[in-house]
Design a protein around this motif. Sequence first.
Motif, PDB file in Angstrom:
ATOM      1  N   PRO A 126       0.775  -1.363   0.205  1.00  0.00           N
ATOM      2  CA  PRO A 126       0.157   0.146   0.006  1.00  0.00           C
ATOM      3  C   PRO A 126       1.042   1.395  -0.097  1.00  0.00           C
ATOM      4  CG  PRO A 126      -0.689  -1.426   1.802  1.00  0.00           C
ATOM      5  CD  PRO A 126       0.683  -2.159   1.069  1.00  0.00           C
ATOM      6  N   PHE A 127       0.251   2.391  -0.554  1.00  0.00           N
ATOM      7  CA  PHE A 127       1.211   3.565  -0.714  1.00  0.00           C
ATOM      8  C   PHE A 127       0.019   4.580   0.212  1.00  0.00           C
ATOM      9  CE2 PHE A 127       2.445   3.018  -5.191  1.00  0.00           C
ATOM     10  CZ  PHE A 127       3.481   1.727  -4.740  1.00  0.00           C
ATOM     11  N   GLU A 128       1.195   5.500   0.728  1.00  0.00           N
ATOM     12  CA  GLU A 128       0.350   6.594   1.573  1.00  0.00           C
ATOM     13  C   GLU A 128      -0.475   7.282   0.592  1.00  0.00           C
ATOM     14  OE1 GLU A 128       3.514   8.903   3.341  1.00  0.00           O
ATOM     15  OE2 GLU A 128       4.738   7.228   3.569  1.00  0.00           O
ATOM     16  N   PRO A 129      -1.539   8.055   1.503  1.00  0.00           N
ATOM     17  CA  PRO A 129      -2.674   9.033   0.771  1.00  0.00           C
ATOM     18  C   PRO A 129      -1.942  10.307   0.111  1.00  0.00           C
ATOM     19  CG  PRO A 129      -2.919   9.003   2.813  1.00  0.00           C
ATOM     20  CD  PRO A 129      -2.088   7.913   2.848  1.00  0.00           C
ATOM     21  N   ARG A 130      -0.592  10.620   0.626  1.00  0.00           N
ATOM     22  CA  ARG A 130      -0.075  11.793   0.383  1.00  0.00           C
ATOM     23  C   ARG A 130       0.064  11.879  -1.257  1.00  0.00           C
ATOM     24  NH1 ARG A 130       6.111  13.045   0.982  1.00  0.00           N
ATOM     25  NH2 ARG A 130       6.053  10.892   1.811  1.00  0.00           N
ATOM     26  N   PRO A 131      -0.220  13.019  -1.799  1.00  0.00           N
ATOM     27  CA  PRO A 131      -0.278  13.410  -3.376  1.00  0.00           C
ATOM     28  C   PRO A 131       0.978  13.499  -3.827  1.00  0.00           C
ATOM     29  CG  PRO A 131      -1.226  15.244  -2.289  1.00  0.00           C
ATOM     30  CD  PRO A 131      -0.926  14.178  -1.364  1.00  0.00           C
ATOM     31  N   VAL A 132       1.331  12.937  -5.152  1.00  0.00           N
ATOM     32  CA  VAL A 132       2.568  13.394  -5.765  1.00  0.00           C
ATOM     33  C   VAL A 132       2.445  14.681  -5.989  1.00  0.00           C
ATOM     34  CG1 VAL A 132       4.100  12.745  -7.878  1.00  0.00           C
ATOM     35  CG2 VAL A 132       2.791  10.930  -6.378  1.00  0.00           C
ATOM     36  N   PRO A 133       3.531  15.724  -6.104  1.00  0.00           N
ATOM     37  CA  PRO A 133       3.531  17.086  -6.334  1.00  0.00           C
ATOM     38  C   PRO A 133       3.375  17.081  -7.782  1.00  0.00           C
ATOM     39  CG  PRO A 133       5.279  16.640  -4.620  1.00  0.00           C
ATOM     40  CD  PRO A 133       4.580  15.411  -5.087  1.00  0.00           C
ATOM     41  N   GLU A 134       2.393  18.458  -8.051  1.00  0.00           N
ATOM     42  CA  GLU A 134       2.445  18.596  -9.512  1.00  0.00           C
ATOM     43  C   GLU A 134       3.655  18.820 -10.268  1.00  0.00           C
ATOM     44  OE1 GLU A 134       0.352  18.948 -12.922  1.00  0.00           O
ATOM     45  OE2 GLU A 134      -0.557  18.383 -11.179  1.00  0.00           O
ATOM     46  N   SER A 135       4.538  19.526  -9.541  1.00  0.00           N
ATOM     47  CA  SER A 135       5.926  19.571 -10.162  1.00  0.00           C
ATOM     48  C   SER A 135       6.555  18.221 -10.739  1.00  0.00           C
ATOM     49  CB  SER A 135       6.850  20.260  -9.393  1.00  0.00           C
ATOM     50  OG  SER A 135       7.326  19.611  -8.250  1.00  0.00           O
ATOM     51  N   VAL A 136       6.601  17.232  -9.840  1.00  0.00           N
ATOM     52  CA  VAL A 136       7.065  16.084  -9.923  1.00  0.00           C
ATOM     53  C   VAL A 136       6.282  15.196 -11.212  1.00  0.00           C
ATOM     54  CG1 VAL A 136       7.594  13.481  -9.139  1.00  0.00           C
ATOM     55  CG2 VAL A 136       7.907  15.621  -7.571  1.00  0.00           C
ATOM     56  N   ARG A 137       4.954  15.489 -11.188  1.00  0.00           N
ATOM     57  CA  ARG A 137       4.154  14.823 -12.246  1.00  0.00           C
ATOM     58  C   ARG A 137       4.809  15.486 -13.768  1.00  0.00           C
ATOM     59  NH1 ARG A 137      -2.195  14.097 -10.815  1.00  0.00           N
ATOM     60  NH2 ARG A 137      -1.909  12.828  -8.781  1.00  0.00           N
ATOM     61  N   GLU A 138       4.712  16.819 -13.770  1.00  0.00           N
ATOM     62  CA  GLU A 138       5.235  17.502 -14.888  1.00  0.00           C
ATOM     63  C   GLU A 138       6.833  16.983 -15.226  1.00  0.00           C
ATOM     64  OE1 GLU A 138       5.085  21.468 -13.967  1.00  0.00           O
ATOM     65  OE2 GLU A 138       2.926  21.634 -13.990  1.00  0.00           O
ATOM     66  N   GLU A 139       7.398  16.616 -14.193  1.00  0.00           N
ATOM     67  CA  GLU A 139       8.817  16.142 -14.471  1.00  0.00           C
ATOM     68  C   GLU A 139       8.795  14.676 -15.183  1.00  0.00           C
ATOM     69  OE1 GLU A 139      13.278  16.261 -12.245  1.00  0.00           O
ATOM     70  OE2 GLU A 139      11.340  16.171 -11.117  1.00  0.00           O
ATOM     71  N   LEU A 140       7.926  13.805 -14.640  1.00  0.00           N
ATOM     72  CA  LEU A 140       7.699  12.543 -15.202  1.00  0.00           C
ATOM     73  C   LEU A 140       7.129  12.818 -16.585  1.00  0.00           C
ATOM     74  CD1 LEU A 140       6.449  10.749 -11.764  1.00  0.00           C
ATOM     75  CD2 LEU A 140       8.673  10.810 -12.879  1.00  0.00           C
ATOM     76  N   CYS A 141       6.274  13.210 -16.908  1.00  0.00           N
ATOM     77  CA  CYS A 141       5.684  13.612 -18.164  1.00  0.00           C
ATOM     78  C   CYS A 141       6.745  13.706 -19.075  1.00  0.00           C
ATOM     79  CB  CYS A 141       4.439  14.613 -18.271  1.00  0.00           C
ATOM     80  SG  CYS A 141       3.000  13.898 -17.427  1.00  0.00           S
TER      81      CYS A 141
END
Length: 326
Positions: A126-141
């Motif tokens: 299981p993962f924590e409910p903490r969201p992945v920051p938008e800046s990290v999402r953009e970096e992954l994209c």
Amino acid sequence: MATSPADRTIEEIVRDASSAPSMHNAQPWRFRYDRADRVFELRPDLERSMAHADRFHRALHLGCGAALFNLRVAAAHRGWYPGTSILPRPEDQRLLARVRLEERQPPQDLVGLYPALSRRHTSRDPFEPRPVPESVREELCRAAEAEGAGMSFPERWYVESIADLVQDAEAHDVLAPDPDLVRWTYPGAHAEDEGVPEHAFGPRKRRGRAPVRDFAGRRRVPGRATADFEADPQLALLTTRRDRIPDWVRAGQALERVLLLATLRGLATALTSHALEAPELRWLVRDPQAPPGHVQMVLRLGYGPPGPPTPRRPVRDVLVITGAAG
């Protein structure tokens, strides 16, 4: 004339390449290295294909693409520029890629990913409910785009739809166990260098919406725990514009670049291909709000324990070295 790296270095590069993820950890790749030309050739190992779950070898080519990306990272780490061509001979589609070790400055973006090679493991916890920051999402994209693929994070309502599709696929497995799953997952005695062992199954899901494949199926695994998974999992879709062998190889490279970067950013990662294995379900996975494309993988991202290492084949089984050094 420049000389070829020592055979020991070539073996180390291929060992790093083979840390890539693949469906059921089948590791369906073979490398050939020519000392004189300083060139790697990558071909699929079709004896390690999935006759039921991957009839068209799409997932097999994704795994080969991930291993190819790791090889590029490992070569760059050792000071070589990995000049790479995909399907260099259209008439020979078994030759997926050639990588020439060139004497020029290696790409620093690849060099920077090297520490993640040994740390990236699929997590089925299981993962924590903490969201992945938008800046990290953009970096992954951007990482996916660097390898010619696309990545999107679907809205919550569509994550629910994907979870339903995975649940449908899991129900089908309960009624008709997948022979490939039985072959490549094992309790106790089995080959020590392939497949998914019990210690990597993770806990059985008690509740939650995270799409987590239960490798145990109906088998009982003594001492295996149960756990509550995320009610609102964070999923990403990896896509390509077309859906042919070169696209699958590029998608595999994009997938591994994303996974390595996510590892460096402190994320736990998991792959979900369950709903993509059935043609009648795969087309339903596409996010209608994203640009048109073919979904190649569903990623589950978050903060949680990293997965355990899984077995790897000996380098001698996946590498042949030929030719005299230059």
